[in-house]
Design a protein around this motif. Structure first.
Motif, short mmCIF file in Angstrom:
data_model
loop_
_atom_site.label_atom_id
_atom_site.label_comp_id
_atom_site.label_asym_id
_atom_site.label_seq_id
_atom_site.Cartn_x
_atom_site.Cartn_y
_atom_site.Cartn_z
N VAL A 42 41.44 34.95 -24.05
CA VAL A 42 42.42 36.13 -24.25
C VAL A 42 41.61 37.17 -24.59
N GLU B 263 44.77 39.55 -28.99
CA GLU B 263 45.53 38.75 -29.03
C GLU B 263 45.18 37.77 -30.12
N GLU C 278 44.65 36.36 -33.52
CA GLU C 278 45.23 36.64 -35.08
C GLU C 278 44.60 36.22 -36.22
N THR D 61 45.13 32.42 -31.49
CA THR D 61 46.20 33.24 -30.96
C THR D 61 47.51 32.73 -31.74
N ARG D 62 48.59 33.52 -31.62
CA ARG D 62 49.89 33.11 -32.40
C ARG D 62 50.14 31.97 -31.94
N THR E 109 45.02 28.72 -26.60
CA THR E 109 44.81 29.82 -25.69
C THR E 109 43.81 30.88 -26.21
#
Lengths: 429, 143
Positions: free
Chosen positions: A76, A80, A82, A100-101, A287
């Motif tokens: 990603v 994106e 985090e 990612t989240r 992801t």
């Protein structure tokens, strides 16, 4: 508790297949490394039709991850991501895991399962003595505790006196730390005249270093708790890959997210359940930095079937060892090659060295023996001690771990015909 | 005028020192003075012998790490304050003594002390200036 832990086998396989068939094209499209790797193996996402086809996909190794350092495995845009963690290793050669989240949510969920499997609920107080920072232990246990709404005390590692005070004053019911630190805490409590059994502590979740049934019994006796084995690695997510339930008979793999295979480490061929081999994991749902068939180098075997606890997820046996010569010392991964690199950066040091690992007062110690030679030698003791200190500080910054350096006489280290015996592991687990 | 001292690296394990002495005995080496500096792990044995070059070779041949180092041997008044006078003089002239040790024997009523300093030649010049006797390797061998 998640219903995915209790799925019938065919439903689990359907879920895994759906996730795999989503993952492979995503990796092909978004990650140049995987596109190239699949092309080299003359395979395209269109060739993967079912979960069984996973064995046609290429493996990923730690070296691959180092080669594409730092961001080469991102699936990603960086925006994106985090959070980033890295596994311990030589500076500039660390392995990067980017979350990612979605990934942080998964991490909280699987570590929540880990704690819940042992009995932790929102009523518990989790004293999290894993180190916070790049090491995944601290944040992983933290997110897991929060996910199940337990009270988390982010005390981090070390400061034993404060750990004991908190265990007494805050009524901590769950302890998360390395197993050797748990043993150390029990000893420190007794030395301080405290009875660990007077604490409110009920269970502990221990991992990040090799341990044994003997250590489990010592911890359970010493602290008067249930001691659970947990498994994870930074590359995959950190802790939360697998963990024991109250049966303490194998670790339930969170296989809805982390698909396990056991292979013959020499040939790469798949091995049946019950047979020991190298654990390989595919991250089905991540992801940020998803991995295809990551070779963990950890040796275990898998058992399927419903556990008396009711869970249907596949279980992995406590680790039997590793396929490489990686040492895990106080939770830090150490490869002899990293030490060799540091030693040889000193021009006068010859490549004759040996690593002695032992455990004193429940803490691992690493001694690096280096052979004396004429170029290193000085008639002044402080010069020789200076050499030891300089090597020690170079090792500390490369390994993030204190190792004691000891100069020995030439030929003191046994020579061997084939592979040098570099490691003497005296730890009795 | 500097003399050669033989230094050898010895691990702190049982019997290691005895192995050195046995080897030197076998080679007919006569030890005139010695000092042992040690840490928990290892020691450095420093020797003044009759034939430093062959002594160092013998040690190396037996697998030890050994070398010769230049030191200076001075005759010091054998009375209270004798050593103090020399050290005081060195200190005034910024001579940094790395280490020192004494002979058991005397020569012409003077105690013999071995000094290792950063700059052996400069130390020799100072000793000459102050008329402190400097002993040569030959003189020591004849003791």
């Amino acid at each position: 508790m998640s219903e995915n832990e209790y799925l019938a086998r065919e439903k689990m396989r359907a879920l895994q297949q759906e996730r795999l068939l989503n993952l492979v094209p995503r990796l092909y499209e978004k990650v140049a490394f995987y596109r190239k790797r699949m092309q080299e193996h003359r395979i395209s996402p269109a060739d993967i039709h079912s979960l069984n086809d996973i064995t046609r996909l290429p493996f990923t190794t730690k070296d691959d991850m180092r080669e594409v350092y730092p961001y080469g495995l991102l699936a990603v845009p960086l925006a994106e991501i985090e959070e980033i963690h890295t596994s311990s290793g030589t500076t500039g050669k660390v392995v990067v895991a980017a979350y990612t989240r979605n990934d942080l949510n998964i991490w909280g969920e699987v570590m929540g399962r880990t704690l819940a499997m042992g009995g932790v609920t929102e009523k518990d107080v989790v004293q999290n003595a894993y180190g916070y920072g790049l090491f995944t232990g601290g944040m992983g246990a933290h997110y897991g505790g929060q996910h199940i709404h337990a009270t988390v005390i982010p005390i981090s590692g070390g400061n034993t006196r404060r750990q004991l005070t908190f265990l007494q004053d805050f009524g901590s019911t769950a302890l998360t730390c390395t197993p050797s630190y748990a043993i150390y805490l029990a000893e420190a409590a007794r030395e301080a005249g405290l009875d660990p059994k007077s604490f409110s502590l009920k269970y502990g979740f221990f991992g990040a270093e090799p341990w044994s049934e003997g250590m489990r019994q010592e911890i359970e006796r010493g602290l008067g708790i249930k001691a659970y084995d947990i498994y994870g690695l930074t590359e995959i997510i950190g802790p939360g890959v697998a963990s024991e339930c109250t049966e303490q008979n194998g670790m339930h793999v969170n296989e809805d997210h982390f698909y396990p295979e056991i292979i013959n480490p020499d040939t790469g061929e798949a091995l049946p359940d019950g047979e020991k081999g190298e654990l390989v994991i595919t991250t089905l749902s991540k992801t940020g930095t998803p991995l295809l068939r990551y070779r963990t180098r950890d040796i275990t075997y898998l058992t399927r079937g419903t556990c008396p606890c009711g869970r249907t997820t596949v279980r992995m046996h406590r680790l039997f060892g590793r396929t490489d010569d990686m040492l895990i010392i106080r939770g830090v991964n150490v490869f002899p090659s990293q030490i060799e690199e540091v030693l040889l950066s000193f021009k006068m040091v010859e490549p004759h060295y040996q690593l002695i690992v032992d455990r004193k007062d429940s803490l691992d110690r690493l001694e690096v023996q280096v052979e004396m030679n004429e170029a290193l030698f000085s008639d002044e003791v402080r010069n020789l001690e200076g050499i030891e200190r300089r090597i020690e500080s170079a090792l500390a910054s490369a390994l993030l771990l204190h190792a004691r350096v000891r100069l020995v006489e030439p030929k003191a280290i046994p020579r061997s015909e084939g592979k040098a015996v570099r490691i003497v592991d005296k730890r009795v687990l | 005028m500097a003399i050669d001292q033989v230094s050898v690296f010895i691990e702190n394990r049982e019997g290691r020192l005895a192995e050195v002495s046995r080897l030197l005995t076998a080679k007919g080496v006569n030890i005139r003075a010695l000092s042992l500096a040690d840490t928990a792990d290892f020691g450095v044995l420093r020797l003044i012998v009759n034939d430093p070059a062959s002594c160092a070779e013998a040690l190396k041949g037996a697998g030890f790490v050994a070398r010769t180092t230049e030191v200076i041997a001075l005759g010091i008044e054998d009375q209270p304050g004798g050593l103090d006078a020399v050290l005081g003089f060195f200190a005034e002239h910024n001579v940094n003594v790395e280490y020192m040790y004494a002979f058991v024997e005397k020569t012409e009523g003077k105690a013999i002390v071995v000094f290792k300093t950063r700059d052996t030649a400069a130390t020799e010049a100072l000793a000459r200036e102050k008329n402190i006797p400097i002993l040569t390797g030959d003189m020591l061998a004849k003791l």
